[in-house]
Scaffold this motif. Structure first.
Motif, PDB file in Angstrom:
ATOM      1  N   LEU A 171       0.826  -1.208   0.000  1.00  0.00           N
ATOM      2  CA  LEU A 171       0.000   0.000   0.000  1.00  0.00           C
ATOM      3  C   LEU A 171       0.866   1.266   0.000  1.00  0.00           C
ATOM      4  CD1 LEU A 171      -2.643  -1.123   2.669  1.00  0.00           C
ATOM      5  CD2 LEU A 171      -2.842  -1.244   0.171  1.00  0.00           C
ATOM      6  N   THR A 175       2.620  -0.681   3.933  1.00  0.00           N
ATOM      7  CA  THR A 175       2.006  -1.873   4.520  1.00  0.00           C
ATOM      8  C   THR A 175       1.811  -2.941   3.437  1.00  0.00           C
ATOM      9  OG1 THR A 175       0.743  -0.434   5.987  1.00  0.00           O
ATOM     10  CG2 THR A 175       0.001  -2.726   5.825  1.00  0.00           C
ATOM     11  N   ILE A 176       2.091  -4.202   3.808  1.00  0.00           N
ATOM     12  CA  ILE A 176       1.895  -5.307   2.862  1.00  0.00           C
ATOM     13  C   ILE A 176       0.636  -6.074   3.273  1.00  0.00           C
ATOM     14  CG2 ILE A 176       2.907  -7.418   1.896  1.00  0.00           C
ATOM     15  CD1 ILE A 176       5.671  -6.290   2.573  1.00  0.00           C
ATOM     16  N   ILE A 177      -0.306  -6.200   2.354  1.00  0.00           N
ATOM     17  CA  ILE A 177      -1.530  -6.956   2.660  1.00  0.00           C
ATOM     18  C   ILE A 177      -1.743  -8.070   1.635  1.00  0.00           C
ATOM     19  CG2 ILE A 177      -2.699  -4.959   3.708  1.00  0.00           C
ATOM     20  CD1 ILE A 177      -4.440  -4.886   1.057  1.00  0.00           C
ATOM     21  N   HIS A 178      -2.633  -9.013   2.001  1.00  0.00           N
ATOM     22  CA  HIS A 178      -3.152  -9.975   1.039  1.00  0.00           C
ATOM     23  C   HIS A 178      -4.631  -9.678   0.838  1.00  0.00           C
ATOM     24  CE1 HIS A 178       0.001 -12.948   0.077  1.00  0.00           C
ATOM     25  NE2 HIS A 178       0.577 -12.365   1.122  1.00  0.00           N
ATOM     26  N   ASN A 181      -7.454 -15.235  -0.631  1.00  0.00           N
ATOM     27  CA  ASN A 181      -6.919 -16.471  -0.075  1.00  0.00           C
ATOM     28  C   ASN A 181      -6.916 -17.523  -1.184  1.00  0.00           C
ATOM     29  OD1 ASN A 181      -9.613 -17.805  -0.088  1.00  0.00           O
ATOM     30  ND2 ASN A 181     -10.062 -16.179   1.385  1.00  0.00           N
ATOM     31  N   LEU A 182      -6.690 -18.785  -0.844  1.00  0.00           N
ATOM     32  CA  LEU A 182      -6.592 -19.801  -1.895  1.00  0.00           C
ATOM     33  C   LEU A 182      -7.881 -20.607  -2.081  1.00  0.00           C
ATOM     34  CD1 LEU A 182      -2.953 -21.165  -1.527  1.00  0.00           C
ATOM     35  CD2 LEU A 182      -3.800 -19.069  -2.587  1.00  0.00           C
ATOM     36  N   HIS A 191     -14.634  -7.251  -0.948  1.00  0.00           N
ATOM     37  CA  HIS A 191     -13.942  -7.947  -2.046  1.00  0.00           C
ATOM     38  C   HIS A 191     -12.731  -7.138  -2.526  1.00  0.00           C
ATOM     39  CE1 HIS A 191     -13.572 -10.850  -5.178  1.00  0.00           C
ATOM     40  NE2 HIS A 191     -13.856 -10.032  -6.145  1.00  0.00           N
ATOM     41  N   LEU A 192     -11.646  -7.224  -1.763  1.00  0.00           N
ATOM     42  CA  LEU A 192     -10.467  -6.429  -2.109  1.00  0.00           C
ATOM     43  C   LEU A 192      -9.794  -6.924  -3.387  1.00  0.00           C
ATOM     44  CD1 LEU A 192      -8.859  -5.698   1.375  1.00  0.00           C
ATOM     45  CD2 LEU A 192     -10.593  -4.404   0.126  1.00  0.00           C
TER      46      LEU A 192
END
Lengths: 464, 464
Positions: A171, A175-178, A181-182, A191-192
């Motif tokens: 971002l 900041t690191i985001i996910h 998922n799998l 719903h990113l």
């Protein structure tokens, strides 16, 4: 370079190697443009991160110093997405080009953003798998996710957004985001995935992508079908779709474009509106589909139809379609290509293509029409001399007419190329007050407006 | 009712008819709960808008007076989504139940949010079309979009989000926007369709939906296949998917559940792990798929397989699956059902189901497992006495174990039921720092936190 940029470069070199930070003129020029007709603009510095941690630190520097950042894949965008009109830092992802994991059983693959689609498909072939999205260029997957790319297979397999299961995103504040998922589906949280795909680098930088892949179909058939009119061709496609025949590709090439292809490739196809089709599936089902398709085509005055199942013959048949852009470029040396990109409801497509052809004839610039007709998306390809303001203005006016025609029919100004700078002027007309929602989201996630500033949404310039 | 609510009711009655505003105790009780085991809570007032303009004015009142608002369809949610724990206004959409337009050629339909899925399918049948998403309940389409519902057909046709082409949304401040258009694809602007679908009433109220529909397939075959173990059954499905066989439905019912169904329906199916399957397509293709499927099943130790193509026989066969929840409820009068809802990567599914069964046996509460195995989504159905704190605690602990198991394997705490209040405690564990992105979006679009407050994201309570 001004003092502020000098201190930026110093800050970047604190954690990046010498060869990961470039202020070299040639390198900057390579990152000053894309494949479009839009004006070039130089970044001040180009960085080559190797990890998400690198990208995070770069974003920290940029955010603290309020320096604009543009993520860059291969520069194959078509609306100026990667051109740094505010200068600043361009992040080139070419060193992050690893295929990290193939999860055969899950039909998933995890890649770094710099992996290109042909690189991925070469690897996947070993597993009997393929990745479906095929824009014209050999773009990077990070770039394709950033623009929500699509191509000829969308009618069956969907757009880029449909393939993204998870993104690792850095971002604006580092900041690191996910974003996902799998699992194949989820009803957890906003719903990113969908929000970040198509955000054109304005909300974050992608550092890892988990994508859906598919088993290579047992059997594939290609076809070429010639019609007396565009209307007949498009209506044949509508009937095929309504009949529920699972077509894998269906492309319309108009008569001018067929002429251009014949000249370029030495073929002698009838210069009439032509559909190029592909079907895949199991052999028995396909045979039944092909018979049904023939009947439907005949009902719509199809004059000639040729099927090919053999791999070489199929490739040869589709070459005409694939070589179309090159045929125009090759035939008009010194000119640049402008490509319109509207998408309309299928029921409006035939009339929209006819309208576009009429307008194209009226401005008397060389060009043709090409359509992903299964989706209602079509392109007018125009060859223009960008040093001639009159030609450029004519082309811009033509583009605008096509866009307004589509918007009046509840379509979109861009089906697959994205907004960048070229389609920004239509955002208010298309989205109305929804554009303010987009602006609020942008400001909430990037309050300093450093991420690819003034692409998609136009934010009031901050005082620096 | 306190003074503030009294003035709210007065303000609402300024533009709504007498019968559109209710403070009646029975009406409020009907809107105090959903179909879950979560505690009830009364709204102060229930309103019944007829138009988007009504909804816009309601939101104006609510926003000005900072009164919470909960949109309500049929109350069939399973995680307390529509329970107004902060009281305030519940907007019931039952008067907005018109099918506005069927666009046959575009394979689209435009509906108001109160239309239910069976109401829509009844109408679509006249056109040879159907709407694919089928949660257990006859929910409203507005509610299904709000929770990103799915069901048995997801493996082929996708979730609710995949069907939404456009939403008319009333925002917190009363602004009415459209999130999409009628084109099959678009690369214009941020993907608001995707963001609003699944937002559970926290970002806006839907007042109109444009949805994808499909042609009713030419041919359908159903099957029931019995396996010695859950692992065999799940691995058979994985192989079918990898082979690219386009399966339309595939559901796993475990041995306990088969026993429950036999008792309820008088059937005598072998009480072993059983798959219920459905294939649709053209007849020739389907025959080839069915043969291939049989081979794959045999490779995975399938003990018995029964195919049905006749409509009545197919329905009878699927009844066992459809009646499962009722079989449990009917067999445990006075108890409430808790349903877990995780989704895991397909490669993790067999082990996850085995784990869940083992844990279920250990807590000694009646229940069974049911899985949408094509998606990696499965439910454990537990019958609990909610007045017994010990049973409730055991069930909660069980649910938590299943969730944490899924999250450790990169799955999701909810595949299709949504967050509501039941899955809120897992949002940090699932989304990490991405949850802050969701909070920022929520606050940017609903700064007073009036829209279904404290569902999905927990916002610090505002001073009133």
């Amino acid at each position: 370079m001004n003092t502020s940029m000098e201190s930026t470069v110093v800050a970047l070199k604190e954690f990046l190697d010498e060869d990961q930070v470039s202020v070299n003129q040639t390198v900057r020029e390579l990152h000053s443009k894309d494949e479009s007709y839009h004006d070039a603009s130089l970044p001040d510095v180009v960085v080559f991160p190797k990890t998400a941690a690198d990208v995070s630190k770069i974003m920290n520097v940029a955010n603290n110093l309020q320096v604009p950042v543009v993520p860059f894949g291969r520069g194959s965008s078509l609306e100026g997405h990667v051109i740094p009109y505010e200068n600043g830092i361009t992040i080139d992802f070419s060193l992050m080009d690893k295929i990290l994991e193939v999860r055969e059983k899950d039909l998933l693959v995890k890649v770094q953003p710099g992996v290109t689609r042909t690189q991925l498909n070469k690897e996947l072939k070993k597993y009997g798998l393929f990745f479906s999205v095929d824009p014209g260029a050999d773009a990077t997957l990070g770039g394709m996710a950033a623009t929500n790319a699509s191509g000829t297979t969308t009618v069956k397999y969907g757009v880029m957004r449909d393939q993204v299961r998870d993104l690792e995103v850095v971002l604006a504040d580092g900041t690191i985001i996910h974003t996902g998922n799998l699992a194949a589906k989820s009803a957890s949280g906003f719903h990113l995935n969908g929000l970040f795909v198509g955000s054109e680098g304005t909300l974050g930088c992608f550092t890892e992508l988990t994508l859906k892949v598919y088993g290579i179909p047992e059997f594939t058939t290609a076809a070429r079908a010639v019609f007396p009119t565009v209307k007949n061709a498009v209506e044949a496609v509508t009937s095929i779709l309504q009949a529920g025949i699972p077509i894998a590709r269906v492309e319309l090439v108009d008569e001018s474009s067929i002429r251009q292809v014949n000249k370029f490739s030495g073929t002698d196809y009838a210069d009439k509106p032509t559909l190029f089709l592909e079907f895949d599936g199991n052999e028995a089902g396909l045979k039944q589909d092909v018979e049904f398709t023939k009947e439907i085509m005949q009902d719509h005055n199809c004059e000639e139809i040729q099927f090919e199942t053999d791999n070489t013959a199929r490739t040869k048949l589709w070459d005409a379609r694939h070589n179309l852009a090159y045929a125009y470029i090759h035939g008009h040396v010194g000119k640049k290509m402008m490509v319109t990109d509207v998408c309309v409801p299928i029921s409006e497509l035939a009339d929209a293509v006819i309208f576009a052809r009429k307008e194209l004839d009226a401005i008397d610039l060389p060009g043709g029409i090409l359509g992903h007709v299964g989706d209602g998306n079509f392109h007018a390809l125009l060859m223009i001399d960008i040093s001639n303001p009159e030609e450029l203005a004519k082309a811009e006016t033509f583009n605008e007419k096509i866009v307004l025609y589509a918007l009046e029919r509840n379509g979109t100004c861009t089906g697959e190329h994205g907004v960048g700078v070229g389609k920004q002027k239509y955002q208010v007309a298309e989205h109305g007050e929804a554009l303010q929602v987009m602006e609020k989201i942008k400001l909430a996630l990037d309050p300093n407006n450093i991420l690819n500033p003034n692409k998609i949404v136009q934010i009031e310039k901050m005082d620096k």
